[in-house]
Write an enzyme that holds these catalytic residues in place. Structure first.
Site, PDB file in Angstrom:
ATOM      1  N   GLY A  13     -10.981  -6.824  -9.600  1.00 33.96           N
ATOM      2  CA  GLY A  13     -10.794  -5.566  -9.884  1.00 33.96           C
ATOM      3  C   GLY A  13     -10.631  -5.003 -11.284  1.00 33.96           C
TER       4      GLY A  13
ATOM      5  N   GLU B 249      -6.342  -6.990 -16.787  1.00 37.62           N
ATOM      6  CA  GLU B 249      -6.086  -6.689 -15.136  1.00 37.62           C
ATOM      7  C   GLU B 249      -6.165  -5.412 -14.697  1.00 37.62           C
ATOM      8  OE1 GLU B 249      -6.214  -7.599 -12.170  1.00 37.62           O
ATOM      9  OE2 GLU B 249      -4.830  -9.467 -11.942  1.00 37.62           O
ATOM     10  N   ASP B 250      -6.442  -5.041 -13.351  1.00 36.22           N
ATOM     11  CA  ASP B 250      -6.477  -3.737 -12.856  1.00 36.22           C
ATOM     12  C   ASP B 250      -5.083  -3.374 -12.421  1.00 36.22           C
ATOM     13  OD1 ASP B 250      -6.127  -5.485 -10.795  1.00 36.22           O
ATOM     14  OD2 ASP B 250      -7.507  -4.785  -9.453  1.00 36.22           O
TER      15      ASP B 250
ATOM     16  N   ASP C  97       1.181  -6.121  -9.668  1.00 38.11           N
ATOM     17  CA  ASP C  97       1.948  -5.640  -8.353  1.00 38.11           C
ATOM     18  C   ASP C  97       3.249  -6.497  -8.574  1.00 38.11           C
ATOM     19  OD1 ASP C  97       2.980  -4.753  -5.842  1.00 38.11           O
ATOM     20  OD2 ASP C  97       1.229  -5.535  -4.801  1.00 38.11           O
ATOM     21  N   THR C  98       3.288  -7.696  -7.596  1.00 41.34           N
ATOM     22  CA  THR C  98       4.478  -8.576  -7.665  1.00 41.34           C
ATOM     23  C   THR C  98       4.160  -9.326  -8.909  1.00 41.34           C
ATOM     24  OG1 THR C  98       3.210 -10.344  -6.567  1.00 41.34           O
ATOM     25  CG2 THR C  98       4.423  -9.114  -5.352  1.00 41.34           C
ATOM     26  N   GLY C  99       3.311  -9.633  -9.747  1.00 39.32           N
ATOM     27  CA  GLY C  99       2.999 -10.230 -10.794  1.00 39.32           C
ATOM     28  C   GLY C  99       2.757 -11.559 -10.660  1.00 39.32           C
TER      29      GLY C  99
ATOM     30  N   THR D 219       0.613 -13.670  -9.320  1.00 37.18           N
ATOM     31  CA  THR D 219      -0.702 -14.365  -9.640  1.00 37.18           C
ATOM     32  C   THR D 219      -1.098 -14.291 -11.246  1.00 37.18           C
ATOM     33  OG1 THR D 219      -1.814 -12.751  -7.759  1.00 37.18           O
ATOM     34  CG2 THR D 219      -3.214 -14.295  -9.206  1.00 37.18           C
TER      35      THR D 219
ATOM     36  N   LYS E 116       3.036  -1.379 -11.055  1.00 38.80           N
ATOM     37  CA  LYS E 116       3.864  -1.053 -10.155  1.00 38.80           C
ATOM     38  C   LYS E 116       5.316  -0.986 -10.574  1.00 38.80           C
ATOM     39  CE  LYS E 116       0.897  -1.608  -6.218  1.00 38.80           C
ATOM     40  NZ  LYS E 116       0.797  -1.900  -4.563  1.00 38.80           N
TER      41      LYS E 116
ATOM     42  N   PHE F 214       0.312   1.781  -2.313  1.00 38.47           N
ATOM     43  CA  PHE F 214      -0.989   1.206  -2.249  1.00 38.47           C
ATOM     44  C   PHE F 214      -2.138   1.924  -3.046  1.00 38.47           C
ATOM     45  CE2 PHE F 214      -4.934  -1.219  -1.081  1.00 38.47           C
ATOM     46  CZ  PHE F 214      -4.512  -2.700  -1.253  1.00 38.47           C
TER      47      PHE F 214
ATOM     48  N   ASP G 297      -9.501  -1.862  -4.665  1.00 38.04           N
ATOM     49  CA  ASP G 297     -10.110  -1.554  -3.475  1.00 38.04           C
ATOM     50  C   ASP G 297      -8.999  -1.832  -2.328  1.00 38.04           C
ATOM     51  OD1 ASP G 297      -9.635  -4.715  -3.745  1.00 38.04           O
ATOM     52  OD2 ASP G 297     -10.594  -5.064  -1.944  1.00 38.04           O
TER      53      ASP G 297
ATOM     54  N   ARG H  61     -13.595   0.908  -4.525  1.00 36.15           N
ATOM     55  CA  ARG H  61     -13.597   0.426  -6.067  1.00 36.15           C
ATOM     56  C   ARG H  61     -14.144   1.377  -6.790  1.00 36.15           C
ATOM     57  NH1 ARG H  61     -11.768  -5.164  -6.123  1.00 36.15           N
ATOM     58  NH2 ARG H  61     -12.726  -6.119  -4.644  1.00 36.15           N
TER      59      ARG H  61
END
Ligand code: IMP
Length: 177
Positions: free
Chosen positions: A43, A97-98, A101-103, A105, A129, A150, A157, A163
Site C-alpha cells: 500500500g 507506510e500507507d 491502524d493497530t500499528g 505490523t 487512525k 475503513f 485497498d 488502490r
C-alpha cells in the site's frame, strides 16, 4: 461482495498539498544523512511515489514487505515477504507506510529491524487512525489523522480493489449504520 459505497474523506488536492509539506520536513530533518527510504508494500507505493518526487535530499530507495500473524498468541511473529536489499547498519531508515491502524505490523517490523543496528528508524505514514495503542511507534511524519473507518484509495485497498483511486474514501456499508 457486500453492497457498499465509497464516500470521499480527503480530496486529492489536499493530499498533494500535505505530502509536499511532509516532504519538506523530511528534507530538513535528513539533510546530509542519506537515509534509506523503505516503502512498505504493497500500500505504501503511491504515497511514496508522491513523497519522493517532492523530496530534494539524497536518499537510497528500498522496498520491504511484511505480514504479521495477528490472532496468534505471540505478538512477536512477523514474516518478511520481501526483505530490504540495503544493509541497515549505521544507516538512518525511514519506513513509508500507507496507514497505521493497530500499528502492530510496524511495531513488530521496527523491533526486527532494530536488530540490524540502524542509526535510527522513523515512520512516515500517509494516514494514522485515531485509536489507542499500548506501545510506542516512531511515527515522526504523518499526512492525516483520520477516524477509525475503513479507507481506500491512494494505494489502500479493499480486497485488492480501489488502490488506484486518486483520493481517500471510506467504505460505507449500506444499511449497516
Ligand atoms: P496495522 O493494523 O497498523 O498493523 O495495519 C496493517 C495493514 O492493514 C496496513 O498497512 C494496511 O495495509 C491494512 N489496513 C489497515 N487499515 C486499513 C484501512 O482502513 N484500509 C485499507 N487497508 C488497511
Amino acid at each position: 461482495m457486500a453492497n457498499y459505497e465509497i464516500k470521499k474523506l480527503i480530496e486529492r488536492s489536499e493530499i498533494e498539498k500535505r505530502i509536499g509539506e511532509v516532504a519538506e520536513t523530511i528534507d530538513r530533518d535528513y539533510e546530509g544523512k542519506n537515509p534509506i527510504v523503505a516503502v512498505v508494500l504493497k500500500g505504501g507505493f503511491i504515497f511514496a511515489a508522491d513523497l519522493l518526487r517532492n523530496m530534494h535530499i539524497r536518499f537510497t530507495l528500498d522496498f520491504i514487505g511484511a505480514s504479521s500473524y495477528i490472532g496468534k498468541e505471540s505478538s512477536g511473529d512477523i514474516k518478511i515477504t520481501k526483505d530490504l536489499d540495503t544493509p541497515l547498519s549505521g544507516r538512518h531508515l525511514i519506513l513509508v507506510e500507507d496507514i497505521v491502524d493497530t500499528g502492530l505490523t510496524l511495531h513488530k517490523l521496527c523491533r526486527l529491524l532494530e536488530q540490524r543496528d540502524p542509526a535510527s528508524i522513523s515512520i512516515a505514514t500517509l494516514l494514522l487512525k485515531e485509536i489507542e495503542r499500548d506501545f510506542e511507534l516512531p511515527v515522526e511524519y504523518c499526512g492525516f489523522t483520520i477516524p477509525n473507518k475503513f479507507v481506500v484509495g491512494f494505494g489502500l485497498d479493499y480486497s485488492e480493489r480501489h488502490r488506484g483511486l486518486p483520493y481517500i474514501g471510506y467504505i460505507d456499508m449500506k444499511g449497516q449504520e
